[in-house]
Motif scaffolding. Sequence first.
Motif, PDB file in Angstrom:
ATOM      1  N   ASP A 172      41.815  66.651  63.088  1.00  0.00           N
ATOM      2  CA  ASP A 172      42.629  66.991  61.922  1.00  0.00           C
ATOM      3  C   ASP A 172      43.622  65.881  61.544  1.00  0.00           C
ATOM      4  N   LEU A 173      43.335  64.651  61.960  1.00  0.00           N
ATOM      5  CA  LEU A 173      44.265  63.550  61.705  1.00  0.00           C
ATOM      6  C   LEU A 173      43.836  62.664  60.548  1.00  0.00           C
ATOM      7  N   HIS A 174      42.567  62.759  60.134  1.00  0.00           N
ATOM      8  CA  HIS A 174      42.055  61.896  59.068  1.00  0.00           C
ATOM      9  C   HIS A 174      41.422  62.755  57.976  1.00  0.00           C
ATOM     10  N   PRO A 175      41.920  62.645  56.734  1.00  0.00           N
ATOM     11  CA  PRO A 175      41.375  63.454  55.643  1.00  0.00           C
ATOM     12  C   PRO A 175      40.102  62.878  55.032  1.00  0.00           C
ATOM     13  N   ALA A 191      44.745  52.561  67.084  1.00  0.00           N
ATOM     14  CA  ALA A 191      45.014  52.190  65.696  1.00  0.00           C
ATOM     15  C   ALA A 191      43.757  52.500  64.895  1.00  0.00           C
ATOM     16  N   THR A 192      43.912  53.212  63.777  1.00  0.00           N
ATOM     17  CA  THR A 192      42.766  53.565  62.945  1.00  0.00           C
ATOM     18  C   THR A 192      43.032  53.191  61.494  1.00  0.00           C
ATOM     19  N   THR A 198      45.205  54.248  54.639  1.00  0.00           N
ATOM     20  CA  THR A 198      46.351  54.428  55.522  1.00  0.00           C
ATOM     21  C   THR A 198      46.010  53.932  56.919  1.00  0.00           C
ATOM     22  N   LEU A 199      46.909  53.133  57.493  1.00  0.00           N
ATOM     23  CA  LEU A 199      46.790  52.696  58.879  1.00  0.00           C
ATOM     24  C   LEU A 199      47.597  53.656  59.749  1.00  0.00           C
ATOM     25  N   ALA A 211      52.850  56.707  64.074  1.00  0.00           N
ATOM     26  CA  ALA A 211      53.319  55.796  63.019  1.00  0.00           C
ATOM     27  C   ALA A 211      52.202  55.612  62.005  1.00  0.00           C
ATOM     28  N   ASN A 212      52.563  55.574  60.694  1.00  0.00           N
ATOM     29  CA  ASN A 212      51.608  55.192  59.642  1.00  0.00           C
ATOM     30  C   ASN A 212      52.386  54.869  58.364  1.00  0.00           C
ATOM     31  N   ASN A 213      51.610  54.447  57.335  1.00  0.00           N
ATOM     32  CA  ASN A 213      52.205  54.092  56.048  1.00  0.00           C
ATOM     33  C   ASN A 213      53.378  53.128  56.205  1.00  0.00           C
TER      34      ASN A 213
END
Length: 411
Positions: A172-175, A191-192, A198-199, A211-213
Motif C-alpha cells: 500500500d505504499l505505491h499508487p 529507495a524506490t 515520487t522518490l 522520506a519522499n517528495n
Amino acid sequence: MSRRVVRQSKFRHVFGQAAKADQSYEDIRVSKVTWDSSFCAVNPKFLAIIVEAGGGGAFIVLPLAKTGRVDKNYPLVTGHTAPVLDIDWCPHNDNVIASASDDTTVMVWQIPDYTPMRNITEPIITLEGHSKRVGILSWHPTARNVLLSAGGDNVIIVWNVGTGEVLLSLDDLHPDVIHSVCWNSNGSLLATTCKDKTLRIIDPRKGQVVANNFEEPVALQEMDTSNGVLLPFYDPDSSIVYLCGKGDSSIRYFEITDEPPFVHYLNTFSSKEPQRGMGFMPKRGLDVSKCEIARFYKLHERKCEPIIMTVPRKSDLFQDDLYPDTPGPEPALEADEWLSGQDAEPVLISLRDGYVPPKHRELRVTKRNILDVRPPAGPRRSQSASDAPLSVRYGSAPPRPSLPIPLPPPS
C-alpha cells in the motif's frame, strides 16, 4: 587576470576501453522484450543474459572465460512460461541467480560450475505471491537468502529464499507502477521510484515511508534530450556513479563528494553502437593488477562486449587508494536476524592479492511441512513424524512383518 583552479581527484583521468574482439561473447540473441531492466547480470564467475526463447522465457549463463562465438545449441536456463524481465546474482553465493518473469513468478536457480549437457529447467524454488508481472529483483546486501521482488501489481515482497516464505509484503505504499528499487549499504532502508514521479525512502520492516517528495535536489545535472532509460551504477568504494543510457551509445560518469557542488562530471565513454542493456561487475571481480576500477558488459543485438575502466598508474604495486576493502561473499546476518530488527554492515575483504572465488556452495531450501509437527504416534516412545519411516509419514500402510521360517525337526 583570473586563474582557474582545477579540482584535484585521482579519478579525473579514468580511461574507458572496449575489450578486444576475441574477448567478446558473440552470437547471443539478446531479448527484445520492451522492459527497462539491464537484461544482464555478472559476477566473478558467470555472465548471465536474458535471451529470446520460444515457448516461454529464458536466459543464458556463460563462464566468464568462455569468450568468442557461443554455440547456437548452448544450454539455456528455462522454466518460466513467459518472458524473463530481470535477473540478479546472489551477492553471497556466486552459483545462485534469481529470475523474474511476466508469468508473475520468481525462480531461484543453482548454476553448476561445469557446462550442463542440456537446458536447466528445474529451479531450486519458485516464489509465487505477485498477481501481475514481476520486473524488479534485488538481493539483500548483508542478510543471507533475503530477496526483494517488485511487480506490476505495485507490490514489493521480501522473501526468505531458504524457506520459500514471504518475510514482508509492502502493498500500500505505491499508487502506481514501481520503476526501480534499491537497498542502502546495510539493507536497513529501500529507495524506490514510481510512475507517480515520487522518490520514496522506505523502512521495509516498519512498512513505512520515512522520506519522499524532496523539495530541492542537492545537485541538478542536465544530461541530454534522449528519451532512453538511464541505467545507473554506483561504486561506493570510489564514489563514482556511472550512467548508461539504454538505446544510447555512451557511458557518462561523475564523482560524488560531500561538499558543494556534490556532483562532478568526469568524462564520457562513447562507442558507435547503442546498448540494449548493461551488466556491472562487482569490485571483487576486477583485475587489480591493471588498475581496473570498473567493468561493464554491454549488450548489442547479438553480442556482449566488455568495457574496462582503468586509472593509469606507472607503478606495478597494489594501489591502496584505488582499492579500499570491499564487500565480500560472506553474509553478515541470517534472514531471521534481519527481520527481527538487526542491522550489520557488509563483511569486507581486501583485494591486495586479487580475489579467489570460494568453492561451490549449494543453496539449501528448507520448506516447512505440516507433517513435521504432528504429535508422536503411540505411547511406546516419543517419535516425531520426521523420524518415522517414509511410508508412515505419507499415510500409506506400514510394511507387513516377515513370518518366521520354520526350522527342520531335530534328527
